[in-house]
Write a protein that holds these residues in place. Structure first.
Motif, PDB file in Angstrom:
ATOM      1  N   MET B   1     -15.080  54.209 -24.750  1.00 27.10           N
ATOM      2  CA  MET B   1     -14.673  52.913 -25.274  1.00 27.10           C
ATOM      3  C   MET B   1     -15.892  51.999 -25.392  1.00 27.10           C
ATOM      4  SD  MET B   1     -11.890  50.525 -23.421  1.00 27.10           S
ATOM      5  CE  MET B   1     -11.291  52.102 -22.836  1.00 27.10           C
ATOM      6  N   ALA B   2     -16.043  51.402 -26.544  1.00 22.73           N
ATOM      7  CA  ALA B   2     -17.157  50.477 -26.704  1.00 22.73           C
ATOM      8  C   ALA B   2     -16.930  49.300 -25.764  1.00 22.73           C
ATOM      9  CB  ALA B   2     -17.234  49.979 -28.134  1.00 22.73           C
ATOM     10  N   ALA B   3     -17.973  48.795 -25.246  1.00 26.09           N
ATOM     11  CA  ALA B   3     -17.842  47.708 -24.301  1.00 26.09           C
ATOM     12  C   ALA B   3     -18.984  46.738 -24.513  1.00 26.09           C
ATOM     13  CB  ALA B   3     -17.873  48.242 -22.880  1.00 26.09           C
ATOM     14  N   VAL B   4     -18.808  45.552 -24.086  1.00 18.67           N
ATOM     15  CA  VAL B   4     -19.861  44.557 -24.227  1.00 18.67           C
ATOM     16  C   VAL B   4     -19.950  43.798 -22.922  1.00 18.67           C
ATOM     17  CG1 VAL B   4     -19.584  44.272 -26.702  1.00 18.67           C
ATOM     18  CG2 VAL B   4     -18.228  42.884 -25.171  1.00 18.67           C
ATOM     19  N   GLY B   5     -21.152  43.304 -22.648  1.00 17.75           N
ATOM     20  CA  GLY B   5     -21.344  42.454 -21.467  1.00 17.75           C
ATOM     21  C   GLY B   5     -20.448  42.875 -20.325  1.00 17.75           C
ATOM     22  N   SER B   6     -19.410  42.095 -20.105  1.00 18.86           N
ATOM     23  CA  SER B   6     -18.522  42.313 -18.978  1.00 18.86           C
ATOM     24  C   SER B   6     -17.569  43.480 -19.187  1.00 18.86           C
ATOM     25  CB  SER B   6     -17.690  41.051 -18.785  1.00 18.86           C
ATOM     26  OG  SER B   6     -16.945  40.821 -19.965  1.00 18.86           O
ATOM     27  N   LEU B  11     -14.536  39.166 -27.524  1.00 23.95           N
ATOM     28  CA  LEU B  11     -15.384  38.327 -28.380  1.00 23.95           C
ATOM     29  C   LEU B  11     -15.881  39.074 -29.610  1.00 23.95           C
ATOM     30  CD1 LEU B  11     -17.424  36.028 -25.962  1.00 23.95           C
ATOM     31  CD2 LEU B  11     -15.204  35.647 -27.030  1.00 23.95           C
ATOM     32  N   LEU B  12     -15.440  40.309 -29.799  1.00 33.27           N
ATOM     33  CA  LEU B  12     -15.760  41.038 -31.042  1.00 33.27           C
ATOM     34  C   LEU B  12     -14.815  40.522 -32.129  1.00 33.27           C
ATOM     35  CD1 LEU B  12     -16.195  44.584 -29.487  1.00 33.27           C
ATOM     36  CD2 LEU B  12     -18.011  43.064 -30.277  1.00 33.27           C
ATOM     37  N   GLN B  61      -9.269  50.096 -27.365  1.00 30.55           N
ATOM     38  CA  GLN B  61      -9.924  48.811 -27.163  1.00 30.55           C
ATOM     39  C   GLN B  61      -8.945  47.673 -26.914  1.00 30.55           C
ATOM     40  OE1 GLN B  61     -13.565  48.026 -28.891  1.00 30.55           O
ATOM     41  NE2 GLN B  61     -13.679  49.961 -29.956  1.00 30.55           N
ATOM     42  N   GLU B  71     -16.301  35.289 -20.716  1.00 23.89           N
ATOM     43  CA  GLU B  71     -15.918  34.931 -22.085  1.00 23.89           C
ATOM     44  C   GLU B  71     -15.393  33.495 -22.133  1.00 23.89           C
ATOM     45  OE1 GLU B  71     -14.767  37.965 -20.665  1.00 23.89           O
ATOM     46  OE2 GLU B  71     -16.512  38.917 -21.579  1.00 23.89           O
ATOM     47  N   TRP B  74     -18.167  30.930 -21.709  1.00 23.92           N
ATOM     48  CA  TRP B  74     -18.984  30.758 -22.910  1.00 23.92           C
ATOM     49  C   TRP B  74     -18.225  29.947 -23.965  1.00 23.92           C
ATOM     50  CZ3 TRP B  74     -18.700  32.289 -28.089  1.00 23.92           C
ATOM     51  CH2 TRP B  74     -19.867  32.015 -28.833  1.00 23.92           C
ATOM     52  N   ASP B 167     -23.816  52.603 -31.757  1.00 20.14           N
ATOM     53  CA  ASP B 167     -22.425  52.770 -31.340  1.00 20.14           C
ATOM     54  C   ASP B 167     -21.546  53.201 -32.513  1.00 20.14           C
ATOM     55  OD1 ASP B 167     -22.569  52.040 -28.525  1.00 20.14           O
ATOM     56  OD2 ASP B 167     -23.114  50.059 -29.258  1.00 20.14           O
TER      57      ASP B 167
END
Lengths: 451, 451
Positions: B1-6, B11-12, B61, B71, B74, B167
């Motif tokens: 699974m694609a993931a970001v930061g946390s 936020l995608l 996702q 998130e 921010w 990715d």
């Protein structure tokens, strides 16, 4: 930073990097010192220059290029490599040197935009990741630069997230800003790289409400009259009337997302002006590319939202950058140039320096590849550093030394530096280089051979 | 699974999804029940069908689509939305329903490949992520299907990681396998989706060594004679001789990565056969696309490695899928069809069911969109479930119910199910639908209106 599973980027890699490593570890050549260069053999048809982007992202991801227990376990289970190789990978971190064109710099065929030096083992493993990042990000930046050129001083807004892979979209927003875009709709790109984000409403918001009046009133109540109202869900003329009724003449902007944008923009501008809304701006979106932007130059448009064509490189969705071994330590311990020599895809062997030759008017004349014996090329580089030649601008800057990434190249600072570099390099191109019509590379790439 | 930061995917997302939410929460419409449909208005020029891919990734996702403290902080710092909206986001998880075409299914213009139902707040937030995934993955699968069609029963191997965002490359490998590719070079795709991985060596491995003999000997020592030797670094004929000298007639395969592949394959096959290496296979790579693969049909080639053209959708790097509100609860609480009605981009309002009409020979004849009052469409769907019509195959399957993803649709199981679905659906297409030459959609999309 893009991350996967455990947060490691190490498996974002073609299997053959690891199988080559296994054989080279076994025969001892894995420890030979190597120089790999990243370059493209040609620009996309008709393009006059390319824009290097993604360098900062490469550097961010190098730190996460580690083989942790989950990666090693999977490689072992799948028998991708043998135990000796697994042991090597467990300790791997990139400890070599990288120099390259500053991010945002323009490039031409053969420009050595990145040069990676280290042992074969060190340098070969990062090939796939380096190319993935540079090929995509540079494709987007190269298209984006043509769009911001065509837009002259009107802001371009990046809105392509939905037309790209979800993580590629974040990189695309970053690359667009490097090439002069003013802002992005992508929240993650905003968070990760400190980019301004924009966006107000889609047609769905209008359709959700009982009528357009109710939708506009709600949006103005929630976001103030400075918001941007999307006026083409039903009839544009009525939409503008209702927008002004909801927000008054202090309305921030209207957005047009369909129809003949040039004609509509004139009509809407006249309508806004007649109503006294002279400061209300007009934003246009709807499958814009650099040619559509150029064709709207005489229309009263204030900014351009660009999606699909930006994130897909406007016809050139990837750069053809390759990562080629150009020199390596021989059996004797001396560095030797190497190059593939079969029927096609011939490369120029040996480590290169690169410089842009400028004319008296400060504009680029030639891309100069400095080739020759390793020590001569190094000496040339040192000499240019000691005595700068105002008509020959060296293009390589240090990026990584002994595995340590130099400061200021990543995250938001890296994007801003790259944006400034791009603006300066583009201004330096010969007159005519920014025309959109198909033509040859704006400057020729020539070889300067040191004895 | 694609993931970001946390690890959040929330936020995608385009900023306007959140600003619309804020206004809709304030005016109460955020809680109106809504139906959004994903469809494309047209296929890329000349394409006869599209292939839906990425559904499994969307579902993976969804679970990570949560607004955590990083998130929310921010969004608050950037004043993207107000406090009431932040409070809503803090509790957000998708709790609606999703039905759609089974992953791997073919689609045509207007095919409602995904239908998302929930409150406006629930459904609007996931628009960007849904489109990003489906537009990219389906673009790759649509190209891949043409390649595996052209290759007939010869395996196609995915090798495009370096020409796509790092990715996106993982998603591309997955989509390629859905559309019939046999394996991928991408290790992360192998790990994440249980795909077979392949790869042995690049030209750099040969150049690293003092000569080709040493390189081949090392590779065979390390990987056995069953390995694939890359024979075109210098002279192909000599390369094949050296490959046989190193591995014997038990050599697994040789790879050709440059030159006129058709001619070379014939020469190399003759050379291998003459030496008694009748079981040694020939793998070709080098900027292949579906047309190049087709042109090699008569050459003695055993498998095709495909890179650039695959991961960039072979000329169509994104699908034009949109996520449109087609029905919503009105002020009275009744569901009402809605549609944009300005000069272009008109959509067909109302919730739809979809079915493929088959001829007596079992081949597709029409794509049928079933439209009408909501309860009628639901009744039609139920009736088809109770009494299947062998000549009218319903296309919607349940994917998410009350926020719960149905089992078997994600990870490796999802890929295998999608691959089987694609093979069956492609076999069902009319004769001629798999020709590569440009033509109209293979079947017409028609409307069946229920009273």
């Amino acid at each position: 930073m893009a991350a996967v599973g455990s947060g490691s980027t190490a498996l974002l890699t073609d299997r053959y990097e690891l199988t080559m490593l296994q054989a080279a570890l076994a025969d001892g050549t894995a420890h030979r010192r190597c120089v790999f260069e990243v370059f493209t053999r040609r620009l996309p048809a008709g393009r006059r220059y390319g824009v290097l982007a993604g360098t900062g992202r490469v550097l961010e991801q190098l730190a996460a290029f580690r083989f942790g227990t989950p990666e090693l376990d999977w490689l072992a289970d799948e028998r991708v490599v043998d135990d000796a190789t697994l042991a090597f990978l467990a300790d791997y971190r990139f400890a070599g040197d990288v120099v390259g064109y500053a991010e945002g710099e323009v490039f031409f065929p053969q420009s050595p935009v990145l040069v990676v030096e280290g042992t074969f083992a060190q340098a070969v493993l990062i090939e796939t990741l380096v190319l993935s990042v540079l090929n995509y990000d540079s494709a987007v930046a190269s298209a984006a630069s043509r769009m911001t050129s065509a837009a002259v001083d009107r802001p371009c807004l990046e809105m392509g997230a939905r037309r790209a892979h979800e993580d590629a979209a974040v990189a695309a927003a970053r690359a667009a800003v490097v090439a002069g875009f003013a802002a992005t709709s992508n929240l993650e790109a905003g968070r990760r790289y400190g980019l301004p984000t924009i966006g107000t409403a889609a047609h769905a918001f209008t359709l959700l409400h009982d009528d357009e009046e109710a939708a506009f009133a709600s949006q103005v109540r929630s976001h103030g009259p400075g918001t941007t109202l999307l006026v083409d869900t039903y009839d544009v003329r009525r939409g503008v009337e209702r927008a002004l009724a909801a927000a008054g003449t202090g309305l921030g902007a209207v957005r047009l997302d369909s129809g003949d944008l040039g004609v509509l923009a004139h009509e809407v501008r006249a309508q806004l002006d007649a109503a006294g809304a002279r400061d209300t701006k007009i934003v246009v979106t709807s499958d814009l590319d650099e040619h559509a932007i150029a064709s709207l130059a005489v229309a009263p448009v204030d900014s351009y939202g660009v999606g699909t064509s930006l994130v897909t490189g406007s016809g050139a969705p990837t750069c053809g950058m390759v990562y080629k071994l150009v020199a390596r330590e021989g059996a004797s311990g001396v560095m030797e140039p190497v190059a593939k020599a079969s029927r096609s895809k011939t490369s120029l062997g040996g480590r290169k320096a690169a410089a842009r030759r400028l004319g008296r008017d400060g504009r680029a004349v030639e891309e100069v590849l400095v080739v020759g014996p390793d020590e001569q090329v190094a000496a040339w580089t040192d000499a240019r550093r000691r005595e700068p030649d105002p008509l020959l601008r060296p293009l390589h800057v240090p990026l990584v030394t002994d595995g340590e990434v130099l400061p200021g190249l990543t995250a938001a600072a890296g994007v801003q530096a790259a944006r400034a570099r791009h603006a300066a390099s583009r201004d330096e191109l010969p007159r005519g280089a920014r025309r959109l019509s198909a033509d040859e590379a704006a400057v020729e790439t020539v070889e300067m051979r040191l004895a």
